[in-house]
Design a protein around this motif. Structure first.
Motif, PDB file in Angstrom:
ATOM      1  N   VAL A 206      48.191 -92.595 -12.563  1.00  0.00           N
ATOM      2  CA  VAL A 206      49.560 -93.079 -12.708  1.00  0.00           C
ATOM      3  C   VAL A 206      50.451 -91.924 -12.266  1.00  0.00           C
ATOM      4  O   VAL A 206      50.493 -90.885 -12.924  1.00  0.00           O
ATOM      5  N   ILE A 207      51.112 -92.107 -11.136  1.00  0.00           N
ATOM      6  CA  ILE A 207      51.880 -91.034 -10.517  1.00  0.00           C
ATOM      7  C   ILE A 207      53.367 -91.380 -10.591  1.00  0.00           C
ATOM      8  O   ILE A 207      53.798 -92.390 -10.034  1.00  0.00           O
ATOM      9  N   ASN A 208      54.118 -90.551 -11.285  1.00  0.00           N
ATOM     10  CA  ASN A 208      55.561 -90.745 -11.388  1.00  0.00           C
ATOM     11  C   ASN A 208      56.207 -90.154 -10.137  1.00  0.00           C
ATOM     12  O   ASN A 208      56.223 -88.936  -9.950  1.00  0.00           O
ATOM     13  N   GLU A 209      56.725 -91.017  -9.279  1.00  0.00           N
ATOM     14  CA  GLU A 209      57.364 -90.582  -8.038  1.00  0.00           C
ATOM     15  C   GLU A 209      58.896 -90.603  -8.141  1.00  0.00           C
ATOM     16  O   GLU A 209      59.590 -90.497  -7.136  1.00  0.00           O
ATOM     17  N   SER A 210      59.397 -90.688  -9.344  1.00  0.00           N
ATOM     18  CA  SER A 210      60.847 -90.771  -9.547  1.00  0.00           C
ATOM     19  C   SER A 210      61.572 -89.557  -8.989  1.00  0.00           C
ATOM     20  O   SER A 210      62.692 -89.677  -8.479  1.00  0.00           O
ATOM     21  N   TYR A 211      60.943 -88.396  -9.057  1.00  0.00           N
ATOM     22  CA  TYR A 211      61.577 -87.169  -8.571  1.00  0.00           C
ATOM     23  C   TYR A 211      61.923 -87.248  -7.082  1.00  0.00           C
ATOM     24  O   TYR A 211      62.748 -86.486  -6.588  1.00  0.00           O
ATOM     25  N   MET A 212      61.305 -88.174  -6.362  1.00  0.00           N
ATOM     26  CA  MET A 212      61.549 -88.331  -4.924  1.00  0.00           C
ATOM     27  C   MET A 212      62.795 -89.175  -4.647  1.00  0.00           C
ATOM     28  O   MET A 212      63.133 -89.417  -3.499  1.00  0.00           O
TER      29      MET A 212
ATOM     30  N   ASN B  71      50.837-106.396 -11.563  1.00  0.00           N
ATOM     31  CA  ASN B  71      52.238-106.714 -11.892  1.00  0.00           C
ATOM     32  C   ASN B  71      52.346-107.525 -13.177  1.00  0.00           C
ATOM     33  O   ASN B  71      53.251-107.301 -13.985  1.00  0.00           O
ATOM     34  N   ASP B  72      51.434-108.468 -13.378  1.00  0.00           N
ATOM     35  CA  ASP B  72      51.449-109.266 -14.606  1.00  0.00           C
ATOM     36  C   ASP B  72      51.204-108.391 -15.833  1.00  0.00           C
ATOM     37  O   ASP B  72      51.855-108.551 -16.867  1.00  0.00           O
ATOM     38  N   ILE B  73      50.265-107.471 -15.724  1.00  0.00           N
ATOM     39  CA  ILE B  73      49.951-106.578 -16.844  1.00  0.00           C
ATOM     40  C   ILE B  73      51.154-105.704 -17.188  1.00  0.00           C
ATOM     41  O   ILE B  73      51.411-105.408 -18.361  1.00  0.00           O
ATOM     42  N   LEU B  74      51.904-105.315 -16.166  1.00  0.00           N
ATOM     43  CA  LEU B  74      53.030-104.395 -16.362  1.00  0.00           C
ATOM     44  C   LEU B  74      54.388-105.094 -16.346  1.00  0.00           C
ATOM     45  O   LEU B  74      55.418-104.454 -16.139  1.00  0.00           O
ATOM     46  N   GLN B  75      54.414-106.395 -16.607  1.00  0.00           N
ATOM     47  CA  GLN B  75      55.667-107.144 -16.507  1.00  0.00           C
ATOM     48  C   GLN B  75      56.757-106.598 -17.432  1.00  0.00           C
ATOM     49  O   GLN B  75      57.936-106.569 -17.065  1.00  0.00           O
ATOM     50  N   GLU B  76      56.396-106.134 -18.603  1.00  0.00           N
ATOM     51  CA  GLU B  76      57.409-105.584 -19.525  1.00  0.00           C
ATOM     52  C   GLU B  76      58.067-104.339 -18.928  1.00  0.00           C
ATOM     53  O   GLU B  76      59.289-104.194 -18.962  1.00  0.00           O
ATOM     54  N   GLU B  77      57.265-103.439 -18.367  1.00  0.00           N
ATOM     55  CA  GLU B  77      57.802-102.221 -17.766  1.00  0.00           C
ATOM     56  C   GLU B  77      58.659-102.538 -16.538  1.00  0.00           C
ATOM     57  O   GLU B  77      59.703-101.918 -16.317  1.00  0.00           O
TER      58      GLU B  77
ATOM     59  N   HIS C  97      61.682 -99.438 -11.506  1.00  0.00           N
ATOM     60  CA  HIS C  97      62.370 -99.978 -10.335  1.00  0.00           C
ATOM     61  C   HIS C  97      61.410-100.229  -9.176  1.00  0.00           C
ATOM     62  O   HIS C  97      61.602-101.156  -8.392  1.00  0.00           O
ATOM     63  N   ALA C  98      60.380 -99.392  -9.058  1.00  0.00           N
ATOM     64  CA  ALA C  98      59.449 -99.507  -7.933  1.00  0.00           C
ATOM     65  C   ALA C  98      58.038 -99.193  -8.402  1.00  0.00           C
ATOM     66  O   ALA C  98      57.822 -98.260  -9.181  1.00  0.00           O
ATOM     67  N   LEU C  99      57.083 -99.987  -7.906  1.00  0.00           N
ATOM     68  CA  LEU C  99      55.679 -99.797  -8.250  1.00  0.00           C
ATOM     69  C   LEU C  99      54.845 -99.963  -6.989  1.00  0.00           C
ATOM     70  O   LEU C  99      54.781-101.050  -6.414  1.00  0.00           O
ATOM     71  N   SER C 100      54.227 -98.879  -6.563  1.00  0.00           N
ATOM     72  CA  SER C 100      53.300 -98.903  -5.434  1.00  0.00           C
ATOM     73  C   SER C 100      51.892 -99.009  -6.019  1.00  0.00           C
ATOM     74  O   SER C 100      51.553 -98.276  -6.963  1.00  0.00           O
ATOM     75  N   ILE C 101      51.081 -99.911  -5.468  1.00  0.00           N
ATOM     76  CA  ILE C 101      49.762-100.185  -6.043  1.00  0.00           C
ATOM     77  C   ILE C 101      48.669 -99.977  -5.009  1.00  0.00           C
ATOM     78  O   ILE C 101      48.723-100.532  -3.914  1.00  0.00           O
ATOM     79  N   VAL C 102      47.665 -99.170  -5.392  1.00  0.00           N
ATOM     80  CA  VAL C 102      46.413 -99.064  -4.648  1.00  0.00           C
ATOM     81  C   VAL C 102      45.364 -99.640  -5.584  1.00  0.00           C
ATOM     82  O   VAL C 102      45.104 -99.077  -6.650  1.00  0.00           O
ATOM     83  N   ALA C 103      44.786-100.783  -5.214  1.00  0.00           N
ATOM     84  CA  ALA C 103      43.850-101.491  -6.095  1.00  0.00           C
ATOM     85  C   ALA C 103      42.528-101.685  -5.375  1.00  0.00           C
ATOM     86  O   ALA C 103      42.458-102.396  -4.376  1.00  0.00           O
TER      87      ALA C 103
ATOM     88  N   PHE D  42      56.912 -95.506  -9.614  1.00  0.00           N
ATOM     89  CA  PHE D  42      55.525 -95.124  -9.866  1.00  0.00           C
ATOM     90  C   PHE D  42      54.605 -95.588  -8.749  1.00  0.00           C
ATOM     91  O   PHE D  42      54.862 -96.596  -8.079  1.00  0.00           O
ATOM     92  N   LYS D  43      53.517 -94.846  -8.608  1.00  0.00           N
ATOM     93  CA  LYS D  43      52.377 -95.286  -7.806  1.00  0.00           C
ATOM     94  C   LYS D  43      51.186 -95.316  -8.752  1.00  0.00           C
ATOM     95  O   LYS D  43      50.996 -94.375  -9.541  1.00  0.00           O
ATOM     96  N   VAL D  44      50.418 -96.396  -8.710  1.00  0.00           N
ATOM     97  CA  VAL D  44      49.191 -96.457  -9.496  1.00  0.00           C
ATOM     98  C   VAL D  44      48.009 -96.638  -8.551  1.00  0.00           C
ATOM     99  O   VAL D  44      48.071 -97.404  -7.589  1.00  0.00           O
ATOM    100  N   VAL D  45      46.961 -95.894  -8.835  1.00  0.00           N
ATOM    101  CA  VAL D  45      45.694 -96.030  -8.129  1.00  0.00           C
ATOM    102  C   VAL D  45      44.729 -96.568  -9.173  1.00  0.00           C
ATOM    103  O   VAL D  45      44.430 -95.892 -10.161  1.00  0.00           O
ATOM    104  N   VAL D  46      44.283 -97.807  -8.971  1.00  0.00           N
ATOM    105  CA  VAL D  46      43.491 -98.503  -9.978  1.00  0.00           C
ATOM    106  C   VAL D  46      42.165 -98.932  -9.372  1.00  0.00           C
ATOM    107  O   VAL D  46      42.142 -99.607  -8.338  1.00  0.00           O
ATOM    108  N   VAL D  47      41.069 -98.558 -10.032  1.00  0.00           N
ATOM    109  CA  VAL D  47      39.738 -98.964  -9.607  1.00  0.00           C
ATOM    110  C   VAL D  47      39.118 -99.739 -10.761  1.00  0.00           C
ATOM    111  O   VAL D  47      39.009 -99.232 -11.879  1.00  0.00           O
ATOM    112  N   SER D  48      38.735-100.987 -10.480  1.00  0.00           N
ATOM    113  CA  SER D  48      38.219-101.846 -11.548  1.00  0.00           C
ATOM    114  C   SER D  48      37.258-102.901 -10.995  1.00  0.00           C
ATOM    115  O   SER D  48      37.483-103.445  -9.917  1.00  0.00           O
TER     116      SER D  48
END
Length: 109
Positions: free
Chosen positions: A27-33, A66-72, A78-84, A44-50
């Motif tokens: 879970v990578i917080n890219e907000s500083y960019m 996205n469904d799992i993180l709908q509350e967030e 504001h932005a979520l990059s996903i590597v799944a 955020f960027k998430v790299v998820v292996v499942s």
């Protein structure tokens, strides 16, 4: 780029680990960019292996995350990059995650 984070990053980590029984998770917080206050947790960027991704096309993997993180996503992320990836895909990959592009300023800039 860090996998350690604040309240939002930890919530994302916990929810994805629990729901997807992840084999690898970053879970990578890219907000500083971006043009946000210091310490923000909005991009955020998430790299998820499942194993739960087996047989699912990429779009369905992203929808699942996205469904799992709908509350967030409704309350400040504001932005979520996903590597799944499946464990098999991850094992044969070079495990190098491309950097996200630089912020272009938003608001039509």
């Amino acid at each position: 780029m860090t996998s350690l984070g604040g309240v939002v990053a930890n919530a994302i980590k916990t929810k994805l680990e629990t729901a997807l029984q992840t084999k690898h998770l970053e879970v990578i917080n890219e907000s500083y960019m971006h043009n946000v206050p210091k310490g923000a947790e909005t991009h955020f960027k998430v790299v998820v292996v499942s194993d739960k991704f087996d047989g699912l096309p990429l779009i369905k993997r992203h929808r699942l995350v996205n469904d799992i993180l709908q509350e967030e996503l409704r309350s400040g992320v504001h932005a979520l990059s996903i590597v799944a990836k499946t464990p098999q895909q991850w094992d044969v990959s070079d495990k190098v995650i491309e950097s996200s592009p630089n912020c272009r300023g938003g608001f039509g800039k």
